[in-house]
Write a protein that holds these residues in place. Structure first.
Motif, mmCIF file in Angstrom:
data_model
loop_
_atom_site.group_PDB
_atom_site.id
_atom_site.type_symbol
_atom_site.label_atom_id
_atom_site.label_comp_id
_atom_site.label_asym_id
_atom_site.label_seq_id
_atom_site.Cartn_x
_atom_site.Cartn_y
_atom_site.Cartn_z
ATOM 1 N N CYS A 256 0.920 -1.277 -0.151
ATOM 2 C CA CYS A 256 -0.292 0.000 0.064
ATOM 3 C C CYS A 256 0.737 1.386 0.089
ATOM 4 C CB CYS A 256 -0.994 -0.084 1.152
ATOM 5 S SG CYS A 256 -2.050 -1.377 1.354
ATOM 6 N N VAL A 257 1.927 1.105 0.016
ATOM 7 C CA VAL A 257 3.005 2.097 -0.031
ATOM 8 C C VAL A 257 2.726 3.365 1.059
ATOM 9 C CG1 VAL A 257 4.443 3.908 -1.589
ATOM 10 C CG2 VAL A 257 3.230 1.955 -2.588
ATOM 11 N N TYR A 258 2.456 2.734 2.178
ATOM 12 C CA TYR A 258 2.200 3.371 3.683
ATOM 13 C C TYR A 258 1.133 4.422 3.596
ATOM 14 C CZ TYR A 258 7.081 1.721 4.067
ATOM 15 O OH TYR A 258 8.146 0.907 4.127
ATOM 16 N N THR A 259 0.218 4.279 2.675
ATOM 17 C CA THR A 259 -1.076 4.793 2.537
ATOM 18 C C THR A 259 -1.956 4.428 3.843
ATOM 19 O OG1 THR A 259 -2.016 3.461 1.085
ATOM 20 C CG2 THR A 259 -1.145 5.581 0.270
ATOM 21 N N ARG A 260 -1.528 3.422 4.215
ATOM 22 C CA ARG A 260 -2.393 2.946 5.697
ATOM 23 C C ARG A 260 -1.452 2.981 6.733
ATOM 24 N NH1 ARG A 260 -7.094 -0.207 4.054
ATOM 25 N NH2 ARG A 260 -6.425 -1.917 5.902
ATOM 26 N N THR A 261 -0.643 3.536 6.728
ATOM 27 C CA THR A 261 0.399 3.228 7.965
ATOM 28 C C THR A 261 0.877 4.691 8.620
ATOM 29 O OG1 THR A 261 1.331 1.451 6.797
ATOM 30 C CG2 THR A 261 2.569 2.363 8.688
ATOM 31 N N LEU A 262 1.010 5.804 7.983
ATOM 32 C CA LEU A 262 1.717 6.896 8.168
ATOM 33 C C LEU A 262 0.618 7.983 8.542
ATOM 34 C CD1 LEU A 262 4.934 7.187 6.007
ATOM 35 C CD2 LEU A 262 4.558 6.205 8.297
ATOM 36 N N PRO A 263 0.820 9.109 9.332
ATOM 37 C CA PRO A 263 0.105 10.399 9.393
ATOM 38 C C PRO A 263 -0.082 10.773 8.013
ATOM 39 C CG PRO A 263 1.695 10.347 11.122
ATOM 40 C CD PRO A 263 2.155 9.148 10.234
ATOM 41 N N TRP A 264 -0.998 11.682 7.592
ATOM 42 C CA TRP A 264 -1.309 12.127 6.160
ATOM 43 C C TRP A 264 0.002 13.084 5.672
ATOM 44 C CZ3 TRP A 264 -4.255 9.414 3.695
ATOM 45 C CH2 TRP A 264 -4.876 9.641 2.429
ATOM 46 N N GLU A 265 0.589 14.099 6.501
ATOM 47 C CA GLU A 265 1.613 14.883 5.859
ATOM 48 C C GLU A 265 2.692 13.952 5.424
ATOM 49 O OE1 GLU A 265 1.033 18.028 5.212
ATOM 50 O OE2 GLU A 265 -0.655 18.596 6.128
ATOM 51 N N SER A 266 3.119 13.076 6.424
ATOM 52 C CA SER A 266 4.187 11.980 6.042
ATOM 53 C C SER A 266 4.052 11.203 5.098
ATOM 54 C CB SER A 266 4.378 11.244 7.482
ATOM 55 O OG SER A 266 4.692 12.027 8.652
ATOM 56 N N ILE A 267 2.793 10.688 4.640
ATOM 57 C CA ILE A 267 2.530 9.921 3.341
ATOM 58 C C ILE A 267 2.713 10.796 2.064
ATOM 59 C CG2 ILE A 267 0.715 8.771 2.079
ATOM 60 C CD1 ILE A 267 -0.754 8.306 4.903
ATOM 61 N N LEU A 268 2.376 12.160 2.257
ATOM 62 C CA LEU A 268 2.489 13.050 1.217
ATOM 63 C C LEU A 268 4.077 12.990 0.897
ATOM 64 C CD1 LEU A 268 -0.190 15.659 1.759
ATOM 65 C CD2 LEU A 268 -0.385 13.886 0.242
ATOM 66 N N ARG A 269 4.830 13.315 2.036
ATOM 67 C CA ARG A 269 6.285 13.683 1.618
ATOM 68 C C ARG A 269 6.900 12.296 1.076
ATOM 69 N NH1 ARG A 269 8.714 17.603 4.471
ATOM 70 N NH2 ARG A 269 10.725 16.956 3.197
#
Length: 367
Positions: A256-269
């Motif tokens: 899922c390339v971390y889309t279900r793991t990290l806080p949103w701002e971190s996913i974007l980065r």
């Protein structure tokens, strides 16, 4: 390097907890009916207000640089890739991020080469077995986002994007791990652009991730584990002692390339860097999480069994996942391109040798 998804793992991705975000967002707070700046109705559960890290005038200056760069994209990518990479690592300004992602992954080129194909694909009926699976998964993707609440227009767009891909690449078809990625892309761009970005991600970046079987995923897990030995011997020894296969903790991260793991701002980065630098970013984020969760003896002593270790990895420290901390830790990893290539080749050779080894004789109960 690539990894392969398996239908056997899909229950892990979309089981009973699939209708909610990662456990780091389960705060139990009252859900707001007013969407936050990213469209989430859950407010701080998904995307807490960040500190103002970058001054507005710096953001404006970066926007102008990106617009000039996008206007001469082919020249920049061929002659000045280092500058593109540097600007992606700093974070793409939100106003240009959708266009930048489309260009970075090659989705713009695919879309221009096939201007009418998406419309043709969504007009087709699709394979019934994939259509049924897609429909079952629609409500599970970011259900607290305004685009994907029950009966919201985003669910129909998500259905069309996933169906179109299953028709375009019928060999892969549909895998549940594609759904959060497609939904994530739809939050940032029109459906036709999200579709071509999904095609680029699945067929160029993550080749083999969503194919039947688990061989490539297991190989990439072995690569991750070997790299962990280099960056965090403490975490490596702990996982080895507990005989934990990487597939137990890295499957959702990679698929899922971390889309279900990290806080949103971190996913974007992470995605800013991932679409520029490729799959090695997935490995680097995983290494940062493993090191941050298990990289000191004071941490591992609280994980006497596999159960506690998995709980620790599923609930990384909040400060570790914070945008700037995570990005800084990624850049501080002492890993070169040669390190990644060496471990990749080593695991390929090791698996090939294992596959070619003659079967071991078995005892038949006679002397």
């Amino acid at each position: 390097m690539a990894a392969s998804g398996s239908r056997e793992n899909e229950e892990d991705l979309n089981g009973d907890s699939g209708s909610e975000a990662s456990s780091i967002f389960q705060s139990g707070s009252v859900i707001s009916t007013v969407p936050d700046r990213h469209g989430f109705l859950g407010g701080a559960q998904y995307s807490p207000e960040p500190r103002q890290i970058v001054p507005p005038e710096v953001i404006l200056r970066r926007e102008r640089k990106w617009l000039r760069m996008l206007g001469k994209w082919n020249n920049f990518m061929s002659a000045n890739y280092r500058k593109v990479r540097e600007r992606c690592r700093k974070g793409i300004p939100p106003s240009v991020r959708p266009r930048a992602w489309l260009y970075l992954c090659g989705g713009k080129l695919l879309m221009d080469e096939n201007p009418h194909l998406y419309a043709e694909l969504i007009a087709r009926p699709g394979d019934p077995k994939y259509i049924e699976d897609i429909r079952k998964d629609l409500h599970r993707q970011f259900p607290q986002h305004e685009m994907f609440v029950e009966n919201a227009p985003g669910q129909q767009e998500l259905f069309q994007v996933l169906k179109a891909y299953s028709i375009l690449n019928s060999k892969v078809g549909y895998c549940q791990a594609q759904a959060p990625i497609a939904a994530f892309l739809l939050m940032h761009m029109p459906a036709v652009q999200a579709f071509w970005c999904l095609v680029a991600v699945c067929d160029k970046y993550l080749v083999g991730y969503y194919s039947q079987g688990m061989e490539t995923l297991q190989r990439d897990g072995d690569i991750l584990f070997a790299l962990l030995k280099r960056v965090s011997p403490v975490a490596y020894k702990h996982l080895k002692k507990q005989k934990m296969e990487p597939i137990l903790y890295m499957t959702e991260w990679f698929l899922c390339v971390y889309t279900r793991t990290l806080p949103w701002e971190s996913i974007l980065r992470v995605w800013d860097m991932f679409l520029c630098e490729g799959v090695k970013i997935i490995f680097k984020v995983g290494l940062v999480l493993l090191k941050g969760c298990l990289g000191r003896s004071t941490l591992t002593k609280h994980c006497p069994t596999m159960y506690e270790t998995l709980q620790q990895l599923r609930n990384p420290p909040h400060q570790l996942m914070e945008e700037e901390m995570l990005v800084n830790q990624i850049h501080r990893l002492k890993l070169s391109e040669e390190d990644f290539e060496y471990e990749h080749q080593r695991q390929v050779v090791r698996r090939k040798s294992k596959d070619q080894a003659p079967p071991q004789p078995t005892m038949n109960g006679t002397d």
